[in-house]
Design a protein around this motif. Sequence first.
Motif: not given
Length: 403
Positions: A369-375
Motif C-alpha cells: 500500500y505504502t509502496l504504491f503511494y510512493l510510486l
Amino acid sequence: MKSKKNFVNASSFFSICVSFFSFFVLNLPSVKSFFSLYFTISSPLFNLFALIGLYITGLLNCTNTSRINLVFTSIKLSRQKRDFILLWLSLYSILIASGLWSEHIVLLSLEPALQYLSVFLFVLGLTFFTQKEHIPIIIYLQIAWGVILSLMAINIDGILQGRNYAPLSMPLGASLVCCFALIFLNQSNLISKICWASVFLINLKVLVSWPGRASILFPVIIISFYLIFIFTPKIFSSLITLNKARLFKFITILIFLMFWVFYLLTNLSSEILESRLTRLFTNVSEEPRIVIYRDTFQTILDKPLFGHGLQTYQAIFKSIPHNIFLEVWICAGIAGLIILSMILIQFICNAMIIIFYTYNSRALAFSLYTLFYLLIWNVLGELKDSYILFGAISIHLSNRYKY
C-alpha cells in the motif's frame, strides 16, 4: 472489575477511532470528491474535521488511566519513528524556509499557508498516534472504501464528469494491492480468497474503464515484482515440502484472476486508456510528463544547490512537476533532495524486509500500500497533498513482519 472492563471497551473504541481517522486522512482527496457529488462542502472543513478527529482520538487512545495525565508520555515511538520525525522536520523546515526566500512568496497567502500547515500537522499526528495495531483496520477500511467507490462508479453514469480522475482512482489502486496481499498470504479458506479476488476484480473493472494509467500500472508492477521474485520461490518450497493443499489454492486463485484480468483488459477497457498505454510503450517522446520533467530539470540547473523556493514551478509554468524528487529539488535545492532520499531509503529498507520475509497478509498489504503511494507521488502527487505519502510512510514504520 466492572470499571476495568469499561476501560478496556473505551480503549478499544478509541483505538478503532484512531484507525478510522488515519484512514480518513490518507483518503481525503477521494472523500472530498465523493461528497462533492451530493453536497457543497469546502475543502478546509474536511481537513479540519480529519485533523481534530485524529488528534482528539489519538490523545484519548494514549491515556492509560481514567484521570487526565501527560498523554505524550504514553506515546510509543520507536527509534525508526524518532529518526523519521527528525528527518521530516528537517525537510519541512527547509521547504518552508524556501517559501519565504523565493521570488514568489506563496506562504503570505492564507490558503497555501493553511495547506502546508495541514500537511505538517497530519504527518505529525499520524506519526505519533497511529501504531501497528491500527494497521489491519486501516487496510480493511481501504478495501471497503474501494468497493464503495467501485460500486458507485458502476451505478452512476458520468461520475468523472468535470472531475479529476486521480483522487478517485488512487484508492482503487491501493485497494488492489491490499486485496492481492490478502489473497496470497492470508491463511483463510478458499471461499475467503475468492471473495477477496472478487473485490480485486470489481476495483479493476472500474479502473480499466477510466482514462488514468498510474493506478493500474503501478499495482501491476508491484504485484508482478512480488510474484516473480518473492512468491515463486515460496511456491517452490511448497513443492519441495509436498504442501499440495497450499499449491492447489495458489494455482486455483491464480488461474481465476488471470482469466478475469485478461477479460477485463480486452473487453472493458476505455479507448482513452488503451491509447495512453499504447503511447507509453510506443512513443514515449509524446508523453506530456517527459516535457514537464525536462522543463523542471532545466529550471533546477539554474539553482541546483539552493533551489528556487516553494511552489516556484507552479508560479512559472502554471502546472506541477508531477514528481516528488523533482519538486523537492526545485523548491529546496540539493539539501532537500538529500533529506527526502534519506526518508525514502529508510522506508524502502523497512518495506523490503517485510515484503521478503513476512507470512502475515496484513503486514504485506500495508507495505505494498505504502509502496504504491510512493510510486504514485512520482507521477501524480504534489507537496501540498504529500501528507498521504509521508503519513503512510510514518505509519509503516510501525509495521512488523510478525504480529
